[in-house]
Structure formats: structure tokens, C-alpha cells
Design a protein around this motif. Sequence first.
Motif, short mmCIF file in Angstrom:
data_model
loop_
_atom_site.label_atom_id
_atom_site.label_comp_id
_atom_site.label_asym_id
_atom_site.label_seq_id
_atom_site.Cartn_x
_atom_site.Cartn_y
_atom_site.Cartn_z
N LEU A 49 0.82 -1.21 0.00
CA LEU A 49 0.00 0.00 0.00
C LEU A 49 0.86 1.27 0.00
CD1 LEU A 49 -2.74 -1.08 2.56
CD2 LEU A 49 -3.14 -0.46 0.17
N ILE A 50 1.93 1.26 0.78
CA ILE A 50 2.81 2.42 0.84
C ILE A 50 3.46 2.66 -0.52
CG2 ILE A 50 4.92 3.36 1.84
CD1 ILE A 50 4.18 1.89 4.44
N ARG A 51 3.96 1.61 -1.14
CA ARG A 51 4.62 1.76 -2.44
C ARG A 51 3.63 2.21 -3.51
NH1 ARG A 51 8.15 -3.73 -1.43
NH2 ARG A 51 9.82 -2.71 -0.21
N SER A 52 2.40 1.70 -3.44
CA SER A 52 1.37 2.13 -4.38
C SER A 52 1.07 3.61 -4.20
CB SER A 52 0.10 1.30 -4.16
OG SER A 52 -0.96 1.77 -4.96
N THR A 53 1.05 4.06 -2.95
CA THR A 53 0.76 5.46 -2.67
C THR A 53 1.92 6.35 -3.10
OG1 THR A 53 -0.63 4.80 -0.81
CG2 THR A 53 0.12 7.09 -0.85
N ARG A 54 3.15 5.90 -2.89
CA ARG A 54 4.30 6.67 -3.36
C ARG A 54 4.27 6.83 -4.88
NH1 ARG A 54 9.85 4.45 -1.00
NH2 ARG A 54 10.57 6.34 -2.06
N HIS A 55 3.87 5.76 -5.57
CA HIS A 55 3.77 5.83 -7.03
C HIS A 55 2.67 6.81 -7.44
CE1 HIS A 55 3.83 4.50 -11.20
NE2 HIS A 55 2.51 4.36 -11.14
N GLY A 56 1.52 6.74 -6.78
CA GLY A 56 0.42 7.64 -7.10
C GLY A 56 0.81 9.09 -6.88
N ALA A 116 -5.36 14.93 -3.56
CA ALA A 116 -5.97 13.63 -3.31
C ALA A 116 -4.94 12.61 -2.86
CB ALA A 116 -6.69 13.14 -4.57
N GLU A 117 -3.80 12.58 -3.55
CA GLU A 117 -2.75 11.62 -3.19
C GLU A 117 -2.10 11.97 -1.85
OE1 GLU A 117 -2.03 8.78 -4.48
OE2 GLU A 117 -3.45 8.98 -6.14
N ALA A 118 -1.98 13.26 -1.56
CA ALA A 118 -1.41 13.68 -0.27
C ALA A 118 -2.32 13.24 0.87
CB ALA A 118 -1.19 15.18 -0.24
N TRP A 119 -3.64 13.40 0.68
CA TRP A 119 -4.57 12.95 1.71
C TRP A 119 -4.50 11.45 1.90
CZ3 TRP A 119 -8.69 9.59 1.83
CH2 TRP A 119 -9.42 9.59 3.02
N GLN A 120 -4.47 10.71 0.78
CA GLN A 120 -4.34 9.26 0.86
C GLN A 120 -3.07 8.86 1.62
OE1 GLN A 120 -6.22 6.69 -0.10
NE2 GLN A 120 -7.69 7.48 -1.59
N ALA A 121 -1.97 9.57 1.32
CA ALA A 121 -0.69 9.26 1.96
C ALA A 121 -0.76 9.49 3.47
CB ALA A 121 0.42 10.11 1.34
N CYS A 122 -1.28 10.64 3.88
CA CYS A 122 -1.36 10.96 5.31
C CYS A 122 -2.26 9.99 6.05
CB CYS A 122 -1.84 12.39 5.50
SG CYS A 122 -0.70 13.66 4.90
N ALA A 123 -3.40 9.66 5.43
CA ALA A 123 -4.32 8.71 6.06
C ALA A 123 -3.69 7.34 6.20
CB ALA A 123 -5.61 8.63 5.24
N LEU A 124 -2.90 6.94 5.19
CA LEU A 124 -2.24 5.64 5.23
C LEU A 124 -1.15 5.62 6.30
CD1 LEU A 124 -1.90 2.80 4.07
CD2 LEU A 124 -0.34 3.78 2.36
N VAL A 125 -0.38 6.69 6.39
CA VAL A 125 0.66 6.77 7.43
C VAL A 125 0.03 6.64 8.81
CG1 VAL A 125 2.38 8.26 8.52
CG2 VAL A 125 2.28 8.11 6.03
N GLU A 126 -1.09 7.32 9.01
CA GLU A 126 -1.78 7.24 10.30
C GLU A 126 -2.19 5.80 10.60
OE1 GLU A 126 -5.62 9.26 12.60
OE2 GLU A 126 -5.48 9.36 10.41
N ALA A 127 -2.77 5.12 9.63
CA ALA A 127 -3.25 3.75 9.84
C ALA A 127 -2.09 2.79 10.10
CB ALA A 127 -4.06 3.29 8.63
#
Length: 201
Positions: A6-13, A25-36
Amino acid sequence: MDALRLIRSTRHGLAEARSVAQVLAEAWQACALVEAVAMVMALELTEPDAMSALDGAGCGGAEIARAVAEAAGHAAACVGRPPDDGAGPSRAERLTVLAGLPGTARELRALVQETAEALIVLACGAAEQELYWRCIDSVDAAAECQDLATQLLRVVDPACRELRPPGEWQTAGEPETDSAPDTESGPDTESAPETGPGSES
């Protein structure tokens, strides 16, 4: 889904994002993923096996991981969830397993840094004050998050014990009045004014 995937997919996005909307959108996804991911790491670091493997540092690592999650949650709130993303499952909601602490911590730290860098570029090219300050507030939260992620990495990966915390973000403040925003290397935005939104005329 595995945290590393998931992290690598988000870095690519994030790397592929070009428009303002895509970057946000990608920054929000990244921050939410880091939190989780950080919250899952905190739980794992409270397990006796983890504390034993880390020479008793697991408990302290759990506290740091929770602080990472809190800072990431603040950054996500600053960015804001895009209103047009359909309100479907975020990448964070797909997280099911964390395969390894050291590798995940390294990727997590890289994701935080790349998110902050993307937001800095967006802030420098912002034509509106609302977008500018939204990005700057997010960068400030991401800077705290990366410092904590560095501390976490030093705890879970002995090879990184000497890793230095990141320096202060050079552009995480109001732009100089005599410097124009640089948008040549950033995502596509509307044409920027000759001075930043926070500059005096």
C-alpha cells in the motif's frame, strides 16, 4: 493488503500526480495511510516478542508510533479529503497486515518526506491564499511526522540507529516578498502570481 504494498502504491500515485486536485488527493491518501500503518505498528510494538527483539525498546517505540499516527492524522485533516473522490474506501482502509517493522518504517518515512515535498511544490505555485495556507499547514504537520518517523526507524531498525532527524523544511513558511513561486518542476497549476499569496504588495 500488506502495508508495504500500500505504501509503495501510494508513493507511485503521488509521483504520478500532476494537477492540483490529484496532488491533494494523493497527499490525503498518503497521510491517512501513514496514520493507519503507524497505529498498527504501535500495537505490534506492545507485543512481548517485539519488545524482546528490540532489547526492551518496543514500549518506547509504541509511543513514538502513536505520535506518528497523531501527526499524520493532523496532516490529513489539514489537506482534507477530496470532495469528489466518491467517498469510497481509502488505501488506509485496505490495510490488513504488516509484514515487517524495519522495512515498513523505512517506506513510511520516505512516504512522509515525498508527501511534504509535493505539498511544498504545490504551495509555491498556489494562486490562492486558501490553497497556499492549506499546503503550508499540512507541510508543518508532515515535518513533525517525519521527525517522529525518523525516531521510530531508529528504534525498529538497528542499522539506522545513527540516522539523523531531518532538518527543518526550508520552504515551510511564508514566501519571501521578492521571490516568485517556482512551478516549472511541480504539478500543473493555474498560472501563479509574481509573488506568493502571503507576500506584501
